[in-house]
Motif scaffolding. Structure first.
Motif, PDB file in Angstrom:
ATOM      1  N   LEU A  46       0.959  -1.105  -0.107  1.00 10.38           N
ATOM      2  CA  LEU A  46      -0.072  -0.095  -0.080  1.00 10.38           C
ATOM      3  C   LEU A  46       0.738   1.196   0.035  1.00 10.38           C
ATOM      4  CD1 LEU A  46      -3.044  -0.377  -0.193  1.00 10.38           C
ATOM      5  CD2 LEU A  46      -2.022  -2.229   0.861  1.00 10.38           C
ATOM      6  N   MET A  47       1.940   1.082   0.562  1.00  8.96           N
ATOM      7  CA  MET A  47       2.988   2.335   0.385  1.00  8.96           C
ATOM      8  C   MET A  47       3.393   2.565  -1.011  1.00  8.96           C
ATOM      9  SD  MET A  47       6.964   2.779   0.873  1.00  8.96           S
ATOM     10  CE  MET A  47       7.771   4.407   0.385  1.00  8.96           C
ATOM     11  N   GLY A  48       3.848   1.436  -1.646  1.00 10.61           N
ATOM     12  CA  GLY A  48       4.101   1.826  -3.180  1.00 10.61           C
ATOM     13  C   GLY A  48       2.883   2.200  -3.921  1.00 10.61           C
ATOM     14  N   TYR A  49       1.792   1.568  -3.563  1.00  4.17           N
ATOM     15  CA  TYR A  49       0.541   1.876  -4.540  1.00  4.17           C
ATOM     16  C   TYR A  49       0.191   3.396  -4.214  1.00  4.17           C
ATOM     17  CZ  TYR A  49      -4.238   1.513  -6.354  1.00  4.17           C
ATOM     18  OH  TYR A  49      -5.435   2.064  -7.127  1.00  4.17           O
ATOM     19  N   ASN A  50      -0.100   3.793  -2.911  1.00  6.76           N
ATOM     20  CA  ASN A  50      -0.391   5.206  -2.490  1.00  6.76           C
ATOM     21  C   ASN A  50       0.617   6.303  -3.031  1.00  6.76           C
ATOM     22  OD1 ASN A  50      -3.044   5.307  -0.973  1.00  6.76           O
ATOM     23  ND2 ASN A  50      -1.856   3.657  -0.101  1.00  6.76           N
ATOM     24  N   LEU A  51       1.960   5.811  -2.967  1.00  7.06           N
ATOM     25  CA  LEU A  51       2.636   6.824  -3.462  1.00  7.06           C
ATOM     26  C   LEU A  51       2.758   7.124  -4.967  1.00  7.06           C
ATOM     27  CD1 LEU A  51       5.301   8.715  -2.531  1.00  7.06           C
ATOM     28  CD2 LEU A  51       6.795   6.488  -2.902  1.00  7.06           C
ATOM     29  N   ALA A  52       2.790   5.781  -5.604  1.00  7.19           N
ATOM     30  CA  ALA A  52       2.937   6.028  -7.286  1.00  7.19           C
ATOM     31  C   ALA A  52       1.695   6.133  -7.985  1.00  7.19           C
ATOM     32  CB  ALA A  52       3.719   4.526  -7.678  1.00  7.19           C
ATOM     33  N   VAL A  53       0.525   6.155  -7.515  1.00  6.37           N
ATOM     34  CA  VAL A  53      -0.746   6.062  -8.134  1.00  6.37           C
ATOM     35  C   VAL A  53      -0.710   7.533  -8.670  1.00  6.37           C
ATOM     36  CG1 VAL A  53      -2.148   6.622  -5.982  1.00  6.37           C
ATOM     37  CG2 VAL A  53      -3.036   5.382  -8.298  1.00  6.37           C
ATOM     38  N   MET A  54      -0.227   8.403  -7.694  1.00  7.93           N
ATOM     39  CA  MET A  54      -0.149   9.868  -7.901  1.00  7.93           C
ATOM     40  C   MET A  54       0.265  10.141  -9.265  1.00  7.93           C
ATOM     41  SD  MET A  54      -1.333  12.883  -7.396  1.00  7.93           S
ATOM     42  CE  MET A  54      -1.697  12.696  -5.475  1.00  7.93           C
ATOM     43  N   SER A  55       1.200   9.488  -9.808  1.00 12.77           N
ATOM     44  CA  SER A  55       2.010   9.645 -11.079  1.00 12.77           C
ATOM     45  C   SER A  55       0.829   9.731 -12.335  1.00 12.77           C
ATOM     46  CB  SER A  55       3.174   8.430 -11.416  1.00 12.77           C
ATOM     47  OG  SER A  55       2.280   7.488 -11.821  1.00 12.77           O
ATOM     48  N   GLY A  56      -0.072   8.928 -12.351  1.00 15.35           N
ATOM     49  CA  GLY A  56      -1.000   8.879 -12.985  1.00 15.35           C
ATOM     50  C   GLY A  56      -2.111   9.588 -12.794  1.00 15.35           C
ATOM     51  N   ALA A  57      -2.590   9.637 -11.712  1.00 17.10           N
ATOM     52  CA  ALA A  57      -3.621  10.415 -11.105  1.00 17.10           C
ATOM     53  C   ALA A  57      -3.696  11.991 -11.220  1.00 17.10           C
ATOM     54  CB  ALA A  57      -4.227   9.853  -9.533  1.00 17.10           C
ATOM     55  N   ASP A 165      11.237  -4.720  -0.417  1.00 15.96           N
ATOM     56  CA  ASP A 165      11.289  -3.890  -1.499  1.00 15.96           C
ATOM     57  C   ASP A 165      10.617  -4.443  -2.684  1.00 15.96           C
ATOM     58  OD1 ASP A 165      12.774  -1.249  -2.268  1.00 15.96           O
ATOM     59  OD2 ASP A 165      13.196  -2.404  -4.004  1.00 15.96           O
ATOM     60  N   ILE A 166      10.490  -5.701  -2.741  1.00 20.40           N
ATOM     61  CA  ILE A 166       9.696  -6.411  -3.852  1.00 20.40           C
ATOM     62  C   ILE A 166       7.973  -5.956  -3.643  1.00 20.40           C
ATOM     63  CG2 ILE A 166       8.727  -8.883  -4.356  1.00 20.40           C
ATOM     64  CD1 ILE A 166      11.137 -10.115  -3.479  1.00 20.40           C
ATOM     65  N   PHE A 167       7.713  -5.815  -2.484  1.00 22.51           N
ATOM     66  CA  PHE A 167       6.191  -5.724  -2.325  1.00 22.51           C
ATOM     67  C   PHE A 167       5.843  -4.104  -2.546  1.00 22.51           C
ATOM     68  CE2 PHE A 167       5.837  -9.674  -0.089  1.00 22.51           C
ATOM     69  CZ  PHE A 167       5.055 -10.454  -0.961  1.00 22.51           C
ATOM     70  N   ILE A 168       6.973  -3.229  -2.174  1.00 25.83           N
ATOM     71  CA  ILE A 168       6.870  -1.770  -2.489  1.00 25.83           C
ATOM     72  C   ILE A 168       6.604  -1.747  -4.003  1.00 25.83           C
ATOM     73  CG2 ILE A 168       8.225   0.463  -2.630  1.00 25.83           C
ATOM     74  CD1 ILE A 168       9.198  -0.264   0.254  1.00 25.83           C
ATOM     75  N   ASN A 169       7.295  -2.608  -4.788  1.00 30.32           N
ATOM     76  CA  ASN A 169       7.544  -2.435  -6.184  1.00 30.32           C
ATOM     77  C   ASN A 169       6.120  -3.050  -6.779  1.00 30.32           C
ATOM     78  OD1 ASN A 169      10.228  -1.294  -7.563  1.00 30.32           O
ATOM     79  ND2 ASN A 169      10.736  -2.242  -5.548  1.00 30.32           N
ATOM     80  N   VAL A 170       5.668  -4.211  -5.981  1.00 35.69           N
ATOM     81  CA  VAL A 170       4.525  -4.534  -6.589  1.00 35.69           C
ATOM     82  C   VAL A 170       3.339  -3.515  -6.411  1.00 35.69           C
ATOM     83  CG1 VAL A 170       2.628  -6.141  -5.963  1.00 35.69           C
ATOM     84  CG2 VAL A 170       4.987  -7.096  -6.013  1.00 35.69           C
TER      85      VAL A 170
END
Length: 479
Positions: A46-57, A165-170
């Motif tokens: 969820l860290m990776g998701y919430n951080l990076a979803v902003m790139s497209g959002a 880091d695997i799951f952050i990247n997932v």
């Protein structure tokens, strides 16, 4: 008052100690610590998701709410800045509530943050929602690697530490897929669905965390040695190793339980002031976190759609987001290389291979942007995420968790992670403005220079950790 372990005579262990015959000799891995580390690491999806979803959002939020460039980059990078508070508090929380209890608290904040983002109707509301999310992210980012290091047997410590880091990247990859999947929805709806998709997973992960045992080191710090021995019997490869790990923990706890129970400020004094060897360890931990963030990873994760547009890629948002998915997929797969090699080669050799690769890839990206070569830009971006992910990405938190003494591990990890997040905040909150001042190719040349300096730092300052115990590391840094 120090614990002597006497309470264990009257309290049943959380787990029944496992007999030696419980794991077949032909089975290479003890899967119990693997399952525990997997559950702990999945909190960072969820860290990776919430951080990076902003790139497209951000492409849609800007249009929907009418944000300026300055508001966009501040909103995009704000979570890194907000994380400083929970990161610095995570060590205290992990020692007070336990590693498992802190991960449950993190999941609660992640649910609230995702829900708040999906319902936000103004810039101010979104900034507040990012803060709520950052609390959950900051807690999990510090506590998950500490838990993994403390639960893992020596034979798979590198593999299990790399799971983080695997799951952050997932999570990053899933956010890119979410950006792509919902790109055709109405502008006012698409970005909200992207964030709403992050509401349910933390609830499911919290259920999984409840099934995990507490860290044996934390149990020993509370004098619950029988409980710690029961957990170690399940997370070690042999009963002899479990006994050896328990004795090592007892020696470390005997040094720290008395001062910590009197005044927690003594821990911070030891970490930041004396003795000298602890400062040397902290310099390595903080230095790695600084260089990891300053090498430009946040610019790639958060602004890759803008970079591809700058390189002349199709004006269609969906095409640009599709290229971003490719970057996320390659980045996630590359982590598996570090996972498979870290225990065999050690952390330092992979860091020495990764840092110059990051420098070369960033320089290539700068040149391809300058020339307007779209294919070369995509190839350079992929080369960067490969180089970063085989060492610099997954091994920085793992190295820090391994070299820090037990008595200082939670606080030391907090300090290192806080520095890393501060640097990431500086990169993510200034990228658009900096690109306007020195051009986007100039930004990536700057990041390439930082990565080159990082190679020198790793080569001159970092000792190898492979095959060395915590006591060996303390002696080495004391020289």
């Amino acid at each position: 008052m120090a614990h002597d372990g006497s309470e264990d005579d009257h309290t049943a262990p959380l787990l029944t100690p496992r007999p030696e015959s419980a794991v077949p000799r032909w089975w290479k891995w003890n899967m119990y610590p693997f399952a525990c580390a997997t559950l702990a690491s999945m909190t960072t999806v969820l860290m990776g998701y919430n951080l990076a979803v902003m790139s497209g959002a951000e492409l849609f939020i800007r249009e929907d709410l009418g944000l300026t460039d300055a508001q966009t980059e501040v909103l995009t990078g704000s979570m890194n800045l907000y994380m400083l508070v929970p990161i610095l508090a995570a060590g205290w929380a992990a020692d007070l509530l336990g590693r498992r209890g802190t991960l449950l608290l993190a999941s609660a904040f992640l649910v609230a943050g995702a829900l708040s983002m999906s319902l936000g109707r103004s810039y101010t509301a979104l900034m507040a929602a990012r803060f709520v999310t950052s609390v959950g992210v900051g807690l999990s980012l510090v506590v998950a690697p500490v838990y993994n290091a403390e639960i893992s047997p020596a034979s798979t410590c590198g593999v299990l530490s790399s799971l983080l880091d695997i799951f952050i990247n997932v999570g990053i990859l899933l956010s890119y897929v979410s950006n792509y999947a919902f790109a055709d929805l109405p502008v006012h709806l698409g970005w909200r669905v992207m964030y709403a998709a992050g509401v349910l997973p933390p609830v499911l992960l919290a259920v999984g965390v409840l099934a995990m045992p507490e860290s044996p080191r934390w149990l020993a710090m509370r004098g619950r040695y029988a409980h710690a021995r029961a957990v170690l019997s399940h997370t070690s490869d042999t009963p002899a190793e479990a006994d050896l790990r328990l004795e090592e923990i007892k020696r470390a706890v005997s040094v720290t339980v008395v001062p910590r129970s009197r005044d927690d400020s003594g821990t911070w004094t030891e970490l930041l002031v004396r003795p000298a060897f602890v400062r040397r360890i902290l310099i390595c931990v903080v230095g790695l976190q600084f260089f990891q963030g300053a090498s430009g990873i946040e610019a790639v994760v958060l602004y890759s759609p803008l970079v591809f547009k700058r390189a002349g890629m199709s004006s269609s948002d969906r095409a640009v987001l599709g290229a971003t998915v490719a970057v996320g997929a390659v980045k996630t797969l590359s982590i598996l290389v570090a996972t498979s090699l870290s225990d065999r080669l050690g952390r330092r050799p992979l860091l020495l291979a990764s840092t110059p690769g990051v420098a070369v890839a960033m320089a290539s990206l700068a040149v391809s942007l300058r020339l307007g070569a779209t294919s070369a830009c995509l190839a350079s971006m992929l080369a960067f995420v490969v180089a970063f992910s085989v060492g610099f990405g997954p091994l920085v938190p793992a190295y820090g968790a391994e070299v820090l003494p037990l008595r200082l591990r939670a606080q030391g990890t907090s300090v290192g992670t806080a520095v890393g997040r501060l640097v990431c905040a500086a990169v993510s909150m200034t990228f658009i403005s900096l690109a306007g001042a020195i051009t986007m190719p100039g930004c990536f040349l700057l990041y390439a220079g930082v990565a080159a300096v990082a190679f020198v730092f790793v080569y001159t300052r970092l000792p190898k950790t492979r095959g060395r115990s915590l006591e060996d590391m303390e002696v080495l840094f004391a020289k």
